[in-house]
Design a protein around this motif. Structure first.
Motif, PDB file in Angstrom:
ATOM      1  N   ALA A 217     -20.179 -17.070 -21.608  1.00 20.03           N
ATOM      2  CA  ALA A 217     -19.315 -15.976 -22.088  1.00 20.03           C
ATOM      3  C   ALA A 217     -19.577 -14.706 -21.259  1.00 20.03           C
ATOM      4  O   ALA A 217     -18.650 -14.008 -20.843  1.00 20.03           O
ATOM      5  N   LEU A 218     -20.858 -14.441 -21.005  1.00 19.57           N
ATOM      6  CA  LEU A 218     -21.219 -13.278 -20.178  1.00 19.57           C
ATOM      7  C   LEU A 218     -20.624 -13.412 -18.774  1.00 19.57           C
ATOM      8  O   LEU A 218     -19.968 -12.508 -18.256  1.00 19.57           O
ATOM      9  N   GLN A 219     -20.888 -14.572 -18.205  1.00 19.62           N
ATOM     10  CA  GLN A 219     -20.463 -14.836 -16.824  1.00 19.62           C
ATOM     11  C   GLN A 219     -18.942 -14.698 -16.686  1.00 19.62           C
ATOM     12  O   GLN A 219     -18.457 -14.041 -15.760  1.00 19.62           O
ATOM     13  N   ALA A 220     -18.212 -15.282 -17.640  1.00 16.70           N
ATOM     14  CA  ALA A 220     -16.743 -15.273 -17.552  1.00 16.70           C
ATOM     15  C   ALA A 220     -16.214 -13.846 -17.648  1.00 16.70           C
ATOM     16  O   ALA A 220     -15.295 -13.463 -16.904  1.00 16.70           O
ATOM     17  N   ARG A 221     -16.787 -13.043 -18.541  1.00 13.27           N
ATOM     18  CA  ARG A 221     -16.297 -11.658 -18.682  1.00 13.27           C
ATOM     19  C   ARG A 221     -16.599 -10.846 -17.421  1.00 13.27           C
ATOM     20  O   ARG A 221     -15.777 -10.030 -16.984  1.00 13.27           O
ATOM     21  N   LEU A 222     -17.747 -11.069 -16.833  1.00 15.26           N
ATOM     22  CA  LEU A 222     -18.090 -10.337 -15.597  1.00 15.26           C
ATOM     23  C   LEU A 222     -17.178 -10.777 -14.450  1.00 15.26           C
ATOM     24  O   LEU A 222     -16.703  -9.950 -13.664  1.00 15.26           O
ATOM     25  N   GLU A 223     -16.908 -12.085 -14.390  1.00 18.84           N
ATOM     26  CA  GLU A 223     -16.072 -12.597 -13.295  1.00 18.84           C
ATOM     27  C   GLU A 223     -14.621 -12.153 -13.431  1.00 18.84           C
ATOM     28  O   GLU A 223     -13.862 -12.181 -12.466  1.00 18.84           O
ATOM     29  N   ALA A 224     -14.233 -11.740 -14.659  1.00 20.24           N
ATOM     30  CA  ALA A 224     -12.857 -11.280 -14.866  1.00 20.24           C
ATOM     31  C   ALA A 224     -12.609  -9.936 -14.177  1.00 20.24           C
ATOM     32  O   ALA A 224     -11.463  -9.507 -14.044  1.00 20.24           O
ATOM     33  N   GLU A 225     -13.672  -9.272 -13.755  1.00 14.97           N
ATOM     34  CA  GLU A 225     -13.521  -7.977 -13.074  1.00 14.97           C
ATOM     35  C   GLU A 225     -13.494  -8.218 -11.555  1.00 14.97           C
ATOM     36  O   GLU A 225     -14.517  -8.563 -10.965  1.00 14.97           O
ATOM     37  N   PRO A 226     -12.321  -8.017 -10.928  1.00 17.19           N
ATOM     38  CA  PRO A 226     -12.199  -8.377  -9.512  1.00 17.19           C
ATOM     39  C   PRO A 226     -13.134  -7.595  -8.584  1.00 17.19           C
ATOM     40  O   PRO A 226     -13.548  -8.115  -7.547  1.00 17.19           O
ATOM     41  N   LEU A 227     -13.503  -6.369  -8.931  1.00 18.27           N
ATOM     42  CA  LEU A 227     -14.364  -5.580  -8.035  1.00 18.27           C
ATOM     43  C   LEU A 227     -15.840  -5.955  -8.149  1.00 18.27           C
ATOM     44  O   LEU A 227     -16.659  -5.505  -7.358  1.00 18.27           O
ATOM     45  N   ALA A 228     -16.178  -6.739  -9.186  1.00 14.99           N
ATOM     46  CA  ALA A 228     -17.602  -7.037  -9.425  1.00 14.99           C
ATOM     47  C   ALA A 228     -17.984  -8.399  -8.848  1.00 14.99           C
ATOM     48  O   ALA A 228     -17.261  -9.379  -9.015  1.00 14.99           O
ATOM     49  N   GLN A 229     -19.126  -8.436  -8.167  1.00 16.65           N
ATOM     50  CA  GLN A 229     -19.722  -9.726  -7.775  1.00 16.65           C
ATOM     51  C   GLN A 229     -20.901  -9.956  -8.706  1.00 16.65           C
ATOM     52  O   GLN A 229     -21.794  -9.102  -8.791  1.00 16.65           O
ATOM     53  N   VAL A 230     -20.907 -11.100  -9.375  1.00 14.93           N
ATOM     54  CA  VAL A 230     -21.964 -11.361 -10.352  1.00 14.93           C
ATOM     55  C   VAL A 230     -23.213 -11.861  -9.633  1.00 14.93           C
ATOM     56  O   VAL A 230     -23.154 -12.804  -8.852  1.00 14.93           O
ATOM     57  N   GLU A 231     -24.348 -11.205  -9.895  1.00 14.98           N
ATOM     58  CA  GLU A 231     -25.625 -11.695  -9.328  1.00 14.98           C
ATOM     59  C   GLU A 231     -26.312 -12.634 -10.295  1.00 14.98           C
ATOM     60  O   GLU A 231     -26.829 -13.656  -9.911  1.00 14.98           O
ATOM     61  N   TYR A 232     -26.388 -12.236 -11.557  1.00 15.57           N
ATOM     62  CA  TYR A 232     -26.861 -13.175 -12.567  1.00 15.57           C
ATOM     63  C   TYR A 232     -26.381 -12.744 -13.943  1.00 15.57           C
ATOM     64  O   TYR A 232     -26.055 -11.579 -14.172  1.00 15.57           O
ATOM     65  N   ALA A 233     -26.318 -13.713 -14.837  1.00 10.89           N
ATOM     66  CA  ALA A 233     -26.011 -13.474 -16.244  1.00 10.89           C
ATOM     67  C   ALA A 233     -26.806 -14.539 -16.990  1.00 10.89           C
ATOM     68  O   ALA A 233     -26.536 -15.727 -16.828  1.00 10.89           O
ATOM     69  N   GLU A 234     -27.817 -14.111 -17.745  1.00  7.27           N
ATOM     70  CA  GLU A 234     -28.713 -15.070 -18.399  1.00  7.27           C
ATOM     71  C   GLU A 234     -29.037 -14.593 -19.806  1.00  7.27           C
ATOM     72  O   GLU A 234     -28.883 -13.411 -20.122  1.00  7.27           O
TER      73      GLU A 234
END
Ligand code: AMP
Length: 271
Positions: A217-234
């Motif tokens: 759920a964390l990862q998907a919400r972060l990935e929904a933001e086009p300007l953000a590159q996700v480093e980790y979500a744990e």
């Protein structure tokens, strides 16, 4: 040991230490206010610690504003500011590093090689210089809190580690000196951090306990933001930083700026 600390100790006054890298904001001031409530003397340190920046990170461009810091510190009722030069903190040729094994190697530690050795080393030196009864750290840097707690315990520093809640902007973004790097579009995108944590806390409150569901759920919400590159979500244990646990920790990169945040999912997200 600093001359002031020696005198205060002789007089039996309690000392609270608030370590900072300057570029002060309301998060830092909340730590100082808590230290003020609990100690006779409050010392803030302002030191942009070169050895906690990995090669290629933002040590050179890290925001520095000594005049504004001084104004804020005197307004906050500080008794002393410890602002050592780099050569005073690290004598030429200094090569000792304090390494807190385990916690230091995960997540932030993996993303920023040497970072927590730099933190553990400078915090040890600050404890030795100031000899505080209590030292104040922000929950904003949750893994740093775990490293410092372990360090104080393992090296028998006679100091209580006090942790203060994360101070946030109105939209939920955790205050950080690095927020100054963001242009308006990036600033808007940074809202995805708190949005993701809120979403995961809502899922937890609704009964979701499966670590992988919360993590995705964390990862998907972060990935929904086009300007953000996700480093980790744990979702990790707050002491060991291994899964499972109930502390959600996230790190993203927006342009050249790296931002982190965290939230204990067993608690309602503020605001
Ligand atoms: P820094 O100057 O970024 O090294 O931070 C100094 C201290 O302030 C650290 O213990 C941080 O965790 C804490 N801090 C930074 N941002 C916040 C915040 N938004 N709320 C509470 N504490 C914070």
């Amino acid at each position: 040991m600093l001359e002031g600390s020696r005198r205060w100790r002789r007089e039996g006054l309690s000392i609270g230490l608030v370590p900072t890298m300057g570029a002060l904001h309301a998060g830092h001031l909340s730590l100082i206010a808590e230290a003020r409530r609990e100690n006779a003397i409050v010392v803030a340190s302002v030191f942009v610690n070169p050895i906690q920046f990995a090669p290629g990170e933002d040590f050179e461009r890290y925001p520095r504003d000594p005049a504004r810091d001084a104004e804020q510190l005197s307004g906050a009722g500080i008794d002393a500011v410890y602002r050592p030069a780099v050569e005073v903190m690290y004598y030429p040729g200094a090569s000792t590093r304090v390494h807190v094994a385990g916690i230091s190697d995960r997540l932030e530690g993996a993303a920023r090689p040497g970072h927590f050795d730099g933190v553990a080393t400078v915090v040890s030196k600050l404890f030795t210089a100031v000899e505080p009864d209590r030292a104040y750290f922000g929950q904003k840097d949750a893994q740093q809190v775990a490293v410092v707690r372990r360090l104080a315990r393992d090296l028998d520093f006679p100091v209580q580690i006090r942790v203060c809640p994360t101070v946030r902007e109105a939209d939920g973004l955790a205050m950080s000196s690095r927020n100054a790097y963001l242009d308006p579009q990036e600033r808007a995108a940074a809202g995805s951090l708190s949005a993701a944590l809120r979403l995961a806390a809502d899922a937890y409150a609704a009964g979701e306990r499966r670590p992988e569901q919360l993590r995705s759920a964390l990862q998907a919400r972060l990935e929904a933001e086009p300007l953000a590159q996700v480093e980790y979500a744990e979702v990790v244990d707050p002491e060991t930083f291994t899964s499972p646990g109930s502390l959600a920790v996230v790190a993203i990169r927006i342009g050249t700026t790296r931002l982190i945040d965290n939230h204990d999912l067993s608690m309602r997200f503020p605001g």
